[in-house]
Design an enzyme around this catalytic site. Sequence first.
Site, PDB file in Angstrom:
ATOM      1  N   PRO A  65      14.996 -32.845 -19.632  1.00  0.00           N
ATOM      2  CA  PRO A  65      14.824 -31.941 -18.496  1.00  0.00           C
ATOM      3  C   PRO A  65      16.029 -32.070 -17.571  1.00  0.00           C
ATOM      4  CG  PRO A  65      13.389 -33.853 -18.282  1.00  0.00           C
ATOM      5  CD  PRO A  65      14.028 -33.934 -19.635  1.00  0.00           C
ATOM      6  N   HIS A  66      16.473 -30.936 -17.063  1.00  0.00           N
ATOM      7  CA  HIS A  66      17.674 -30.978 -16.234  1.00  0.00           C
ATOM      8  C   HIS A  66      17.690 -29.815 -15.249  1.00  0.00           C
ATOM      9  CE1 HIS A  66      18.671 -28.612 -19.846  1.00  0.00           C
ATOM     10  NE2 HIS A  66      19.439 -27.884 -19.045  1.00  0.00           N
ATOM     11  N   GLY A  67      18.561 -29.944 -14.259  1.00  0.00           N
ATOM     12  CA  GLY A  67      18.719 -28.879 -13.287  1.00  0.00           C
ATOM     13  C   GLY A  67      19.827 -29.196 -12.301  1.00  0.00           C
TER      14      GLY A  67
END
Length: 154
Positions: A65-67
């Site tokens: 998960p990334h952002g």
Amino acid sequence: MNLVDFLDLEAIRFDLAAGSKRGLLNTLSQIAGQRLGIDGAAIAETVAERERLGSTGFGGGVAIPHGKLDGIDRVYGLVARLAQPIDYKAIDGEKVDLVFLLLSPRDAGAEHLKALASISRLVRDAGTLGKLRGARSRDALAAVLIGDDEREVA
């Protein structure tokens, strides 16, 4: 980019209990928020936005998960090995037990991609994945991650 350049080795979570994808992402967001001194809810929303575009379940039991968000000035990564695999809606349908949360400043285009590539290289190596899954402590997990970086440099 080396893993130790952005992974928070002190914050590795070993045998983390997570009943669901949403619960996992919220927990990791809160941990990262505390470590970075920013609102964990803002991190959770950023990661949830990215998940709406498509699952970050990479395959092989791994999720990344990334952002990108405001309030941080560097690429930041957090690693967790789950106590029990969870349904993450990964691209291969497998349950996830290794999670790499990656957060970057909004303007970190190339650096964000380099960090994602570093994680991707790591998790494509079956031997390294086996070592991560076989680690018996947080320190052993960190040693595998550091060792992988040393192998890349050599």
